[in-house]
Design an enzyme around this catalytic site. Structure first.
Site, PDB file in Angstrom:
ATOM      1  N   GLY A 143      -7.249  -8.563   2.639  1.00 43.96           N
ATOM      2  CA  GLY A 143      -8.347  -9.228   3.328  1.00 43.96           C
ATOM      3  C   GLY A 143      -8.711  -8.559   4.642  1.00 43.96           C
ATOM      4  O   GLY A 143      -9.242  -9.204   5.544  1.00 43.96           O
ATOM      5  N   ARG A 181      -3.232  -8.454  -9.850  1.00 40.88           N
ATOM      6  CA  ARG A 181      -3.657  -9.826 -10.195  1.00 40.88           C
ATOM      7  C   ARG A 181      -5.076  -9.731 -10.736  1.00 40.88           C
ATOM      8  O   ARG A 181      -5.662  -8.654 -10.736  1.00 40.88           O
ATOM      9  CB  ARG A 181      -3.688 -10.681  -8.929  1.00 40.88           C
ATOM     10  CG  ARG A 181      -4.559 -10.022  -7.854  1.00 40.88           C
ATOM     11  CD  ARG A 181      -4.791 -10.911  -6.656  1.00 40.88           C
ATOM     12  NE  ARG A 181      -5.142 -10.150  -5.485  1.00 40.88           N
ATOM     13  CZ  ARG A 181      -6.332  -9.702  -5.158  1.00 40.88           C
ATOM     14  NH1 ARG A 181      -7.359  -9.907  -5.975  1.00 40.88           N
ATOM     15  NH2 ARG A 181      -6.543  -9.022  -4.057  1.00 40.88           N
ATOM     16  N   LYS A 194      -3.171   0.760   8.889  1.00 47.73           N
ATOM     17  CA  LYS A 194      -3.198  -0.277   7.842  1.00 47.73           C
ATOM     18  C   LYS A 194      -1.851  -0.964   7.742  1.00 47.73           C
ATOM     19  O   LYS A 194      -0.819  -0.292   7.742  1.00 47.73           O
ATOM     20  CB  LYS A 194      -3.451   0.371   6.477  1.00 47.73           C
ATOM     21  CG  LYS A 194      -4.877   0.586   6.116  1.00 47.73           C
ATOM     22  CD  LYS A 194      -4.924   1.085   4.677  1.00 47.73           C
ATOM     23  CE  LYS A 194      -6.345   1.259   4.222  1.00 47.73           C
ATOM     24  NZ  LYS A 194      -6.402   1.730   2.826  1.00 47.73           N
ATOM     25  N   LYS A 225       0.836  -1.215   0.000  1.00 50.24           N
ATOM     26  CA  LYS A 225       0.000   0.000   0.000  1.00 50.24           C
ATOM     27  C   LYS A 225       0.865   1.257   0.000  1.00 50.24           C
ATOM     28  O   LYS A 225       0.531   2.257  -0.631  1.00 50.24           O
ATOM     29  CB  LYS A 225      -0.919  -0.024   1.210  1.00 50.24           C
ATOM     30  CG  LYS A 225      -1.913  -1.189   1.180  1.00 50.24           C
ATOM     31  CD  LYS A 225      -2.921  -1.072   2.297  1.00 50.24           C
ATOM     32  CE  LYS A 225      -3.531  -2.397   2.699  1.00 50.24           C
ATOM     33  NZ  LYS A 225      -4.337  -3.061   1.673  1.00 50.24           N
ATOM     34  N   VAL A 242     -11.335 -11.623  -7.684  1.00 42.09           N
ATOM     35  CA  VAL A 242     -12.525 -12.464  -7.535  1.00 42.09           C
ATOM     36  C   VAL A 242     -13.652 -11.929  -8.420  1.00 42.09           C
ATOM     37  O   VAL A 242     -14.297 -12.683  -9.154  1.00 42.09           O
ATOM     38  CB  VAL A 242     -12.979 -12.473  -6.051  1.00 42.09           C
ATOM     39  CG1 VAL A 242     -14.335 -13.145  -5.903  1.00 42.09           C
ATOM     40  CG2 VAL A 242     -11.941 -13.142  -5.167  1.00 42.09           C
ATOM     41  N   ASN A 279      -4.385  -3.933  -6.854  1.00 44.92           N
ATOM     42  CA  ASN A 279      -4.355  -5.394  -6.751  1.00 44.92           C
ATOM     43  C   ASN A 279      -3.748  -5.914  -8.041  1.00 44.92           C
ATOM     44  O   ASN A 279      -4.375  -5.852  -9.104  1.00 44.92           O
ATOM     45  CB  ASN A 279      -5.754  -5.961  -6.533  1.00 44.92           C
ATOM     46  CG  ASN A 279      -6.254  -5.677  -5.128  1.00 44.92           C
ATOM     47  OD1 ASN A 279      -7.404  -5.340  -4.913  1.00 44.92           O
ATOM     48  ND2 ASN A 279      -5.387  -5.791  -4.127  1.00 44.92           N
ATOM     49  N   GLU A 292      -7.825   0.425  -6.794  1.00 42.67           N
ATOM     50  CA  GLU A 292      -8.944   0.626  -5.880  1.00 42.67           C
ATOM     51  C   GLU A 292      -8.970   2.067  -5.365  1.00 42.67           C
ATOM     52  O   GLU A 292      -7.929   2.629  -5.022  1.00 42.67           O
ATOM     53  CB  GLU A 292      -8.830  -0.327  -4.682  1.00 42.67           C
ATOM     54  CG  GLU A 292      -8.943  -1.790  -5.079  1.00 42.67           C
ATOM     55  CD  GLU A 292      -9.097  -2.729  -3.885  1.00 42.67           C
ATOM     56  OE1 GLU A 292      -9.735  -3.782  -4.045  1.00 42.67           O
ATOM     57  OE2 GLU A 292      -8.586  -2.404  -2.787  1.00 42.67           O
TER      58      GLU A 292
HETATM   59  P1  ADP Z   1      -7.250  -4.845   2.226  1.00 37.19           P
HETATM   60  O1  ADP Z   1      -6.075  -4.838   1.300  1.00 37.19           O
HETATM   61  O2  ADP Z   1      -6.933  -5.407   3.589  1.00 37.19           O
HETATM   62  O3  ADP Z   1      -8.482  -5.419   1.618  1.00 37.19           O
HETATM   63  P2  ADP Z   1      -7.947  -2.098   1.494  1.00 37.19           P
HETATM   64  O4  ADP Z   1      -6.944  -1.014   1.586  1.00 37.19           O
HETATM   65  O5  ADP Z   1      -8.215  -2.664   0.135  1.00 37.19           O
HETATM   66  O6  ADP Z   1      -7.541  -3.288   2.501  1.00 37.19           O
HETATM   67  O7  ADP Z   1      -9.307  -1.607   2.113  1.00 37.19           O
HETATM   68  C1  ADP Z   1     -10.397  -2.481   2.297  1.00 37.19           C
HETATM   69  C2  ADP Z   1     -11.616  -1.683   2.720  1.00 37.19           C
HETATM   70  O8  ADP Z   1     -11.355  -0.983   3.942  1.00 37.19           O
HETATM   71  C3  ADP Z   1     -12.059  -0.601   1.754  1.00 37.19           C
HETATM   72  O9  ADP Z   1     -12.854  -1.100   0.722  1.00 37.19           O
HETATM   73  C4  ADP Z   1     -12.848   0.300   2.680  1.00 37.19           C
HETATM   74  O10 ADP Z   1     -14.107  -0.256   2.984  1.00 37.19           O
HETATM   75  C5  ADP Z   1     -12.017   0.266   3.951  1.00 37.19           C
HETATM   76  N1  ADP Z   1     -11.027   1.373   3.966  1.00 37.19           N
HETATM   77  C6  ADP Z   1      -9.745   1.318   3.541  1.00 37.19           C
HETATM   78  N2  ADP Z   1      -9.132   2.515   3.714  1.00 37.19           N
HETATM   79  C7  ADP Z   1     -10.035   3.341   4.268  1.00 37.19           C
HETATM   80  C8  ADP Z   1     -10.014   4.707   4.707  1.00 37.19           C
HETATM   81  N3  ADP Z   1      -8.909   5.470   4.623  1.00 37.19           N
HETATM   82  N4  ADP Z   1     -11.162   5.236   5.212  1.00 37.19           N
HETATM   83  C9  ADP Z   1     -12.285   4.487   5.326  1.00 37.19           C
HETATM   84  N5  ADP Z   1     -12.363   3.197   4.960  1.00 37.19           N
HETATM   85  C10 ADP Z   1     -11.268   2.618   4.425  1.00 37.19           C
END
Ligand code: ADP
Length: 449
Positions: free
Chosen positions: A164, A292, A158, A116, A295, A290, A275
């Site tokens: 996931g 790759r 994060k 990230k 799903v 992502n 994303e």
């Molecule tokens: P992962 O890689 O663990 O799936 P992501 O970064 O793709 O994590 O985020 C997954 C979900 O978490 C997003 O779709 C959203 O719902 C929530 N999310 C991520 N970042 C934020 C943020 N800065 N503020 C609010 N929600 C967030």
């Protein structure tokens, strides 16, 4: 073109790739673990190779065994699917060293966007807006507190290597920030062997909108429009659709352009997803790439008519992209429901066991991507998805109606599934009106349960 491909995955995506190989007239071998030895899709491959016991670390994550399987089967290319080794740039480099084509992006591009933090750095360079966040990884509590006081609570911790929803924590004050940092680090360390974390402003009820990109080795990169994946439980997608409802045309164009800019900046080819989160004023912020196939890729296949797995294979074989941007036209509306072997009545507890009856829906407008048949035993070792139920119709309202009909027809006995929760979702006003955000399930559907 390749003569034979090895599928280094399991479940529905293994079957999806086997089907694509057949459609292209390519022979296909598939690996499996002991826990999957009776999986019915293995019979559809030309060869099946056991690569170890059930736990993924001993089988689907074993690079040495997968490379050996490719060599034994004389496969010229490996499709990694999603999860497991699909985003592991080391694996992609090892494939290259062994002169086996990795069907995915080049390892250099994976590295450029592979976590990230790196993704966000590249996004900034490509002038793609990112969620306000710590500049780089957070190395001390003091730094984290300083950031939180600057942007204001709530903030999101994060894991940089996260996926996931693991290693993610919302902090609403100094105390939960400090304790959350420690636990997020720990969780990330054990899940990803990388405890590094970053901080982001926690956006207020955003939507999740992602853009499918596709590129070839010759610098051609296009987008295949967006998917809305706002219907989530604990940051895990439950329903995905395309196009995103109520997204102004201009915003859609800007998000899609941003995704292509980012993919270009990364030197990306093959299929990938950028994303974004979209706030109430339709400002959008990049969160991650992502690297790759995802799903939910069939949602895009339905509305664009492009077979993403075939295109990945063609690109890996060195073909030029057969589509230009103007060839990509969105037709109608598609929705996907992820059917998981989980019990919604029991806090979504995984429901492993034998499926005594499996009667999937059919008829106009339906696509079922599933590796399951009556008598199938859901192994406890892997993720719990048993089917992706998709519909495609001229309008979103018709798609919802067909999805409701399909869910009603779908009969599964022997295990609990998420079908009831999807039935509920398809009847809620917010989903029907297309006004759902990522907190909807927890705020509304689960409230009082
Ligand atoms: P992962 O890689 O663990 O799936 P992501 O970064 O793709 O994590 O985020 C997954 C979900 O978490 C997003 O779709 C959203 O719902 C929530 N999310 C991520 N970042 C934020 C943020 N800065 N503020 C609010 N929600 C967030």
């Amino acid at each position: 073109m390749f003569q034979r491909i090895l599928v280094a995955n399991r479940g529905e995506i293994a079957l999806r790739i086997i089907r694509a190989c057949r459609d292209l007239g390519i022979e296909v071998a598939c690996v499996y673990s002991e826990a999957d030895k009776d999986a019915p899709y293995l019979k559809l491959a030309d060869q099946a190779i056991c690569i170890g016991p059930g736990p993924a670390v001993d089988s689907y994550l074993r690079v040495d065994r997968i490379i050996a399987a490719a060599e034994i089967t004389n496969a010229q290319a490996i499709h990694p699917g999603y999860g497991f080794l699909s985003e592991n740039s080391k694996f992609a480099s090892i494939c290259r060293d062994c002169k086996i084509e990795f069907i995915g992006p080049p390892p250099e591009a994976m590295d450029a966007v592979g976590n990230k933090e790196k993704g966000k750095q590249l996004a900034k360079k490509a002038k793609v807006p990112t969620v306000p966040g710590s500049d780089g990884l957070v190395t001390s509590d003091e730094e984290a507190l300083k950031f939180a006081h600057q942007v204001g609570y709530p903030v999101l911790i994060k894991a940089s290597a996260g996926g996931g929803g693991r290693g993610m924590r919302v902090a609403r004050n100094d105390i939960t920030l400090v304790s959350g940092l420690a636990s997020a680090r720990q969780e990330a360390e054990s899940a990803f062997k990388d405890g590094s974390v970053l901080l982001e402003k926690y956006l207020d009820q955003p939507r999740h909108v992602e853009v499918q990109v596709l590129g070839d080795r010759y610098g051609n990169v296009i987008h295949l429009y967006e998917r809305d994946c706002s219907m989530q439980r604990r940051h895990q997608k439950l329903v995905e659709e395309s196009p995103a409802p109520n997204l102004p045309e201009k915003v859609r164009d800007n998000i899609c352009d941003a995704a292509v800019r980012l993919a270009r900046a990364a030197g990306y080819y093959s299929a990938g997803t950028c994303e974004f989160l979209v706030d109430k004023d339709n400002n959008f912020y990049f969160i991650e790439v992502n690297a790759r196939v995802q799903v939910e890729h069939p949602v895009t296949e339905l509305v664009t008519g492009v077979d993403l797995i075939r295109e990945m294979i063609r690109v890996a074989a060195g073909e030029k992209l057969r589509y230009r941007q103007k060839d990509i036209v969105l037709r109608g509306a598609a929705i996907e429901c992820r059917i998981n072997a989980e019990d919604p009545a029991n806090n979504f507890r995984p429901s492993a066991g034998t499926i005594t009856k499996w009667q999937p829906p059919g008829g106009p407008g339906i696509r079922m991507d599933s590796h399951v048949v009556t008598g199938y035993r859901v192994p406890p070792n892997y993720d719990s998805m048993v089917a992706k139920l998709l519909v495609h119709q001229p309008t979103r309202d018709e798609a919802i109606a067909v999805m409701r009909r399909a869910l009603r027809e779908f009969t599964v006995e022997g295990i609990a599934t998420t079908i009831p929760i999807h039935q509920q979702i398809m009847s809620t006003a917010e989903f029907i009106n297309g006004t759902v955000d990522t907190t909807f399930i927890e705020r509304r559907l689960m409230a009082g349960k």
